[in-house]
Every structure is written in structure tokens, then in C-alpha cells.
Motif scaffolding. Sequence first.
Motif, PDB file in Angstrom:
ATOM      1  N   ASP A 122       1.672  -1.852 -10.476  1.00 18.74           N
ATOM      2  CA  ASP A 122       1.549  -2.181  -9.047  1.00 18.74           C
ATOM      3  C   ASP A 122       2.137  -1.129  -8.137  1.00 18.74           C
ATOM      4  O   ASP A 122       2.028  -1.240  -6.908  1.00 18.74           O
ATOM      5  CB  ASP A 122       2.242  -3.523  -8.773  1.00 18.74           C
ATOM      6  CG  ASP A 122       1.737  -4.606  -9.695  1.00 18.74           C
ATOM      7  OD1 ASP A 122       0.523  -4.797  -9.753  1.00 18.74           O
ATOM      8  OD2 ASP A 122       2.563  -5.225 -10.401  1.00 18.74           O
ATOM      9  N   THR A 123       2.808  -0.154  -8.708  1.00 20.21           N
ATOM     10  CA  THR A 123       3.445   0.864  -7.879  1.00 20.21           C
ATOM     11  C   THR A 123       3.543   2.178  -8.659  1.00 20.21           C
ATOM     12  O   THR A 123       3.582   2.176  -9.897  1.00 20.21           O
ATOM     13  CB  THR A 123       4.862   0.415  -7.446  1.00 20.21           C
ATOM     14  OG1 THR A 123       5.483   1.472  -6.721  1.00 20.21           O
ATOM     15  CG2 THR A 123       5.729   0.060  -8.650  1.00 20.21           C
ATOM     16  N   VAL A 160      -3.738  -3.330 -10.065  1.00 20.25           N
ATOM     17  CA  VAL A 160      -2.748  -3.214  -8.987  1.00 20.25           C
ATOM     18  C   VAL A 160      -2.832  -4.483  -8.142  1.00 20.25           C
ATOM     19  O   VAL A 160      -3.819  -4.684  -7.423  1.00 20.25           O
ATOM     20  CB  VAL A 160      -3.054  -1.999  -8.077  1.00 20.25           C
ATOM     21  CG1 VAL A 160      -1.987  -1.837  -7.008  1.00 20.25           C
ATOM     22  CG2 VAL A 160      -3.227  -0.731  -8.901  1.00 20.25           C
ATOM     23  N   ALA A 162      -2.210  -6.352  -4.994  1.00 18.07           N
ATOM     24  CA  ALA A 162      -1.908  -5.847  -3.649  1.00 18.07           C
ATOM     25  C   ALA A 162      -0.972  -6.808  -2.919  1.00 18.07           C
ATOM     26  O   ALA A 162      -1.264  -8.003  -2.815  1.00 18.07           O
ATOM     27  CB  ALA A 162      -3.214  -5.699  -2.873  1.00 18.07           C
ATOM     28  N   LYS A 164       1.344  -7.163   0.671  1.00 18.03           N
ATOM     29  CA  LYS A 164       1.746  -6.651   1.984  1.00 18.03           C
ATOM     30  C   LYS A 164       3.271  -6.425   2.005  1.00 18.03           C
ATOM     31  O   LYS A 164       4.037  -7.269   1.543  1.00 18.03           O
ATOM     32  CB  LYS A 164       1.364  -7.694   3.046  1.00 18.03           C
ATOM     33  CG  LYS A 164       1.509  -7.230   4.460  1.00 18.03           C
ATOM     34  CD  LYS A 164       0.668  -8.059   5.419  1.00 18.03           C
ATOM     35  CE  LYS A 164       1.078  -9.534   5.382  1.00 18.03           C
ATOM     36  NZ  LYS A 164       0.191 -10.400   6.134  1.00 18.03           N
ATOM     37  N   ASN A 167       3.600  -2.933  -1.720  1.00 18.53           N
ATOM     38  CA  ASN A 167       2.947  -1.705  -2.197  1.00 18.53           C
ATOM     39  C   ASN A 167       1.818  -1.264  -1.266  1.00 18.53           C
ATOM     40  O   ASN A 167       0.969  -0.483  -1.658  1.00 18.53           O
ATOM     41  CB  ASN A 167       2.459  -1.843  -3.646  1.00 18.53           C
ATOM     42  CG  ASN A 167       1.539  -3.034  -3.844  1.00 18.53           C
ATOM     43  OD1 ASN A 167       1.183  -3.732  -2.893  1.00 18.53           O
ATOM     44  ND2 ASN A 167       1.148  -3.266  -5.083  1.00 18.53           N
ATOM     45  N   ASP A 168       1.838  -1.754  -0.003  1.00 20.56           N
ATOM     46  CA  ASP A 168       0.743  -1.373   0.906  1.00 20.56           C
ATOM     47  C   ASP A 168       0.890   0.046   1.446  1.00 20.56           C
ATOM     48  O   ASP A 168       0.004   0.535   2.136  1.00 20.56           O
ATOM     49  CB  ASP A 168       0.563  -2.385   2.047  1.00 20.56           C
ATOM     50  CG  ASP A 168       1.843  -2.678   2.788  1.00 20.56           C
ATOM     51  OD1 ASP A 168       2.887  -2.118   2.415  1.00 20.56           O
ATOM     52  OD2 ASP A 168       1.798  -3.462   3.751  1.00 20.56           O
ATOM     53  N   TRP A 171      -1.678   2.604  -1.244  1.00 16.84           N
ATOM     54  CA  TRP A 171      -3.122   2.576  -1.519  1.00 16.84           C
ATOM     55  C   TRP A 171      -3.646   4.004  -1.682  1.00 16.84           C
ATOM     56  O   TRP A 171      -4.460   4.285  -2.551  1.00 16.84           O
ATOM     57  CB  TRP A 171      -3.924   1.919  -0.413  1.00 16.84           C
ATOM     58  CG  TRP A 171      -3.481   0.593   0.141  1.00 16.84           C
ATOM     59  CD1 TRP A 171      -3.641   0.178   1.428  1.00 16.84           C
ATOM     60  CD2 TRP A 171      -2.867  -0.490  -0.550  1.00 16.84           C
ATOM     61  NE1 TRP A 171      -3.145  -1.098   1.567  1.00 16.84           N
ATOM     62  CE2 TRP A 171      -2.665  -1.529   0.377  1.00 16.84           C
ATOM     63  CE3 TRP A 171      -2.448  -0.692  -1.869  1.00 16.84           C
ATOM     64  CZ2 TRP A 171      -2.080  -2.736   0.038  1.00 16.84           C
ATOM     65  CZ3 TRP A 171      -1.859  -1.887  -2.205  1.00 16.84           C
ATOM     66  CH2 TRP A 171      -1.679  -2.884  -1.263  1.00 16.84           C
ATOM     67  N   PHE A 187      -7.774  -2.763  -7.393  1.00 16.09           N
ATOM     68  CA  PHE A 187      -6.905  -3.481  -6.463  1.00 16.09           C
ATOM     69  C   PHE A 187      -7.261  -4.968  -6.554  1.00 16.09           C
ATOM     70  O   PHE A 187      -8.424  -5.344  -6.335  1.00 16.09           O
ATOM     71  CB  PHE A 187      -7.104  -2.974  -5.035  1.00 16.09           C
ATOM     72  CG  PHE A 187      -6.615  -1.565  -4.840  1.00 16.09           C
ATOM     73  CD1 PHE A 187      -5.256  -1.294  -4.778  1.00 16.09           C
ATOM     74  CD2 PHE A 187      -7.511  -0.508  -4.715  1.00 16.09           C
ATOM     75  CE1 PHE A 187      -4.798   0.011  -4.605  1.00 16.09           C
ATOM     76  CE2 PHE A 187      -7.064   0.792  -4.540  1.00 16.09           C
ATOM     77  CZ  PHE A 187      -5.701   1.051  -4.485  1.00 16.09           C
ATOM     78  N   GLU A 189      -6.634  -8.841  -5.286  1.00 16.67           N
ATOM     79  CA  GLU A 189      -6.023  -9.694  -4.251  1.00 16.67           C
ATOM     80  C   GLU A 189      -5.078 -10.701  -4.906  1.00 16.67           C
ATOM     81  O   GLU A 189      -5.412 -11.310  -5.933  1.00 16.67           O
ATOM     82  CB  GLU A 189      -7.107 -10.440  -3.465  1.00 16.67           C
ATOM     83  CG  GLU A 189      -7.818  -9.538  -2.467  1.00 16.67           C
ATOM     84  CD  GLU A 189      -8.887 -10.248  -1.654  1.00 16.67           C
ATOM     85  OE1 GLU A 189      -9.407  -9.620  -0.709  1.00 16.67           O
ATOM     86  OE2 GLU A 189      -9.223 -11.401  -1.962  1.00 16.67           O
ATOM     87  N   SER A 206      -8.759  -7.071   0.328  1.00 23.49           N
ATOM     88  CA  SER A 206      -9.213  -5.802  -0.241  1.00 23.49           C
ATOM     89  C   SER A 206      -9.988  -4.995   0.805  1.00 23.49           C
ATOM     90  O   SER A 206     -10.045  -3.772   0.721  1.00 23.49           O
ATOM     91  CB  SER A 206     -10.033  -6.029  -1.507  1.00 23.49           C
ATOM     92  OG  SER A 206     -11.046  -6.935  -1.274  1.00 23.49           O
ATOM     93  N   ILE A 209      -7.576  -2.672   2.330  1.00 24.38           N
ATOM     94  CA  ILE A 209      -7.245  -1.547   1.442  1.00 24.38           C
ATOM     95  C   ILE A 209      -8.368  -0.508   1.484  1.00 24.38           C
ATOM     96  O   ILE A 209      -8.129   0.698   1.603  1.00 24.38           O
ATOM     97  CB  ILE A 209      -7.035  -2.048  -0.013  1.00 24.38           C
ATOM     98  CG1 ILE A 209      -5.962  -3.127  -0.044  1.00 24.38           C
ATOM     99  CG2 ILE A 209      -6.679  -0.891  -0.937  1.00 24.38           C
ATOM    100  CD1 ILE A 209      -5.855  -3.832  -1.381  1.00 24.38           C
TER     101      ILE A 209
END
Length: 327
Positions: A122-123, A160, A162, A164, A167-168, A171, A187, A189, A206, A209
Motif C-alpha cells: 500500500d505504500t 494497493v 487506496a 485518503k 497513501n493518497d 498515486w 488501486f 477502493e 478510483s 486516483i
Amino acid sequence: MRLIDRWHRQLNYLRVSITDRCNLRCIYCQTGPVFHKQNHDDILRYEEILRIITAGIALGITKVRITGGEPLIRRNVFSFLKDVSHLPGLEDVSFTTNGLLLERHVQDIVAAKIQRINVSLDTLKADKFIAISGADRWQQVWNGLIAAHTAGIFPIKLNVVAMKGLNDDEWLAFADLTRHYPFWVRFIELMPVGHSDLYAQRWVSSDTIKKTIESKFGKLIPLEKHVHDGPAERFKLNDSKGEIGFIHAISHHFCQTCNRLRLTANGCLRACLLSDQQIDLKTLIRQGCSDKDIQQQLIAAVSLKPISHQNLDSPIACSEQMVRIGG
Ligand code: SAM
């Protein structure tokens, strides 16, 4: 006989969780209070799982994904994976992992004839990895990814989730990664699973993103759908080695094409990820049921499949944690 539901969807994809244990504790997966792990006896044995998959194949299952918990921590998992990948009738066998054990076991994966894998990441930042997963292991996952790539495993999808404010800001970095590696970034949701207010606080669409990526890299190039795509809408950047996909399970749900059935680690069949309805197959199997009975239960589970997922306005659509269902 086929697994066809009330709305004429044909199910050919079985997701099998082989453990509810995990060596990470990701905030979106093990939500809420620490749960009691199931006893060894409550978890399906490998022979039982192979029997259920075989019954599914007779009804048209052609694709199996092994998941968890973390599937690679279960004892003897590689010989089990080999047994699954050699079952006649399956066209696609893969697994989803957090990647911690990838580097150590990459040759076991190749020997088990698993060609495609999904890795959750995720990061791209080590400190944020700790905040999301509870462990200082980013480098270990990255080393695993590189080892799998070097061993020729392809495709490697990067899941990943996503979120808010979490990790926003990454992207673009994930999109850029596909220019350097042939990874398929997906990505996903955030889904309202388990008891947590994370969904209310962190959900991001998404579409947002995609717009962010296009504002920097220009219009994404759509890719043609192929048979093993799943629900992702796929794109690539100009000249990239990998690709970018969006799994908009919430904003544009794809229930009308859902072809999945799930088997939990404790032997329950679930026809919809975001519904708590399930059928207990383990008890029946341990009472000595026949293969025909297993097939009947698979058919019964499919008849429970709702036309689409319910209660999405509620912060919790499914009260069970993802780690117990298998994502
Ligand atoms: N331990 C493995 C892993 O980390 O990939 C497999 C199990 S995990 C439950 C499978 C997938 O579910 C992961 O890719 C994870 O990102 C996804 N997942 C878990 N909880 C989720 C949620 N609330 N919303 C969206 N995806 C979720």
C-alpha cells in the motif's frame, strides 16, 4: 451442471482462504478488536480443501486463488499449492500474499508451478508501511518483489488499497513504478468490512486516483480486457513496462459480472464478499458427506448470491474482518 445463480451469472472463480492467521496487522483488514484465532481443528485440512476444489471443478470452476490471512505462513503450503496447480481442469491458480516470505520461498513457488501472484503493497515508504501494517518490513516485501520478478514470475500484481490521508500522496509514485518494472499496479477502493470507521474516514474513489495520475502523466492508455483480468479496468502509461488498474468495487461496482465464490479457512462458503450469509461446509464434510453433497452445497451457496452488494450506505456492510474471509 454449472454454478449459475438466479441472475444468470456463471461462477467459475473460487477464492480459498487457508488460514485466518497473518504476520501483519493491516488497519483495513484486521479491523476492530483483536480476534481469537480459530483452533487448528476448526481450519479445513488440505485434503478437505482439495476435495472441495475438485467438486467445484466438476461444476465449472476453472480459476482458484489461495489467500488468507497470510497463506504463506501455513505449514506445507508449497506442496499444497503444487497439488492445487496440478488439479486437472484448472486454468489459473494463483495466490495473494503480503510478500514477507516471498524472497525466502521464491523457488518453492516456481517449483509449485505458480506463475502469477498478487502482492499487497500500500505504500512505497518504509515509515508509512509501519503505520499501515504495524511492522517495520517494507524492505523485506520489496526484496521479495524483486526476487519474484527476477525468478520470472509474471504477472506480479501489486494490490494497493487506496486510503485518503494515508497513501493518497503516492498515486504518482506507484504509477511511475510501472515505468521501471513490469508490475501490474491495482488501486483497490477501500471496502467496508469489519467493525471500523476507517471506511467513513479514508475512502477515496478510483476516479480521483485516475484523474491525479492523468494530470501528471497525461491520458492513460486503455488496455483490452483479457480472460484473467478480473474486475480491474486496465490502463498503461505511454512507454511503461507495467500497467495500472482500478478496482472500483464501490464507486462503480461490478456485481453484475461477479463470478466469485469464497471458501473461508473454517470451511464456510460465501457468495458475496460484502454479505455475512454463508454455508457451513466443514461440518457436513466431517460428518462424512459424499462429493455429490459437496456439489449440492456449492450450488446452494450460489443460490444465496445477491444481485449486488447490500447496505453500502452503512459504514459496515459485512461484520466479519477481511483477514477471516480472505480478500
Ligand atoms: N495476507 C495476504 C495479503 O496481504 O495480500 C492475503 C490476504 S488479504 C485479506 C487479501 C487482499 O485483501 C489484500 O490485497 C488486501 O489489500 C485486501 N483487503 C483487505 N481488507 C480490505 C478492505 N477493507 N478493502 C479493500 N481491500 C482489502
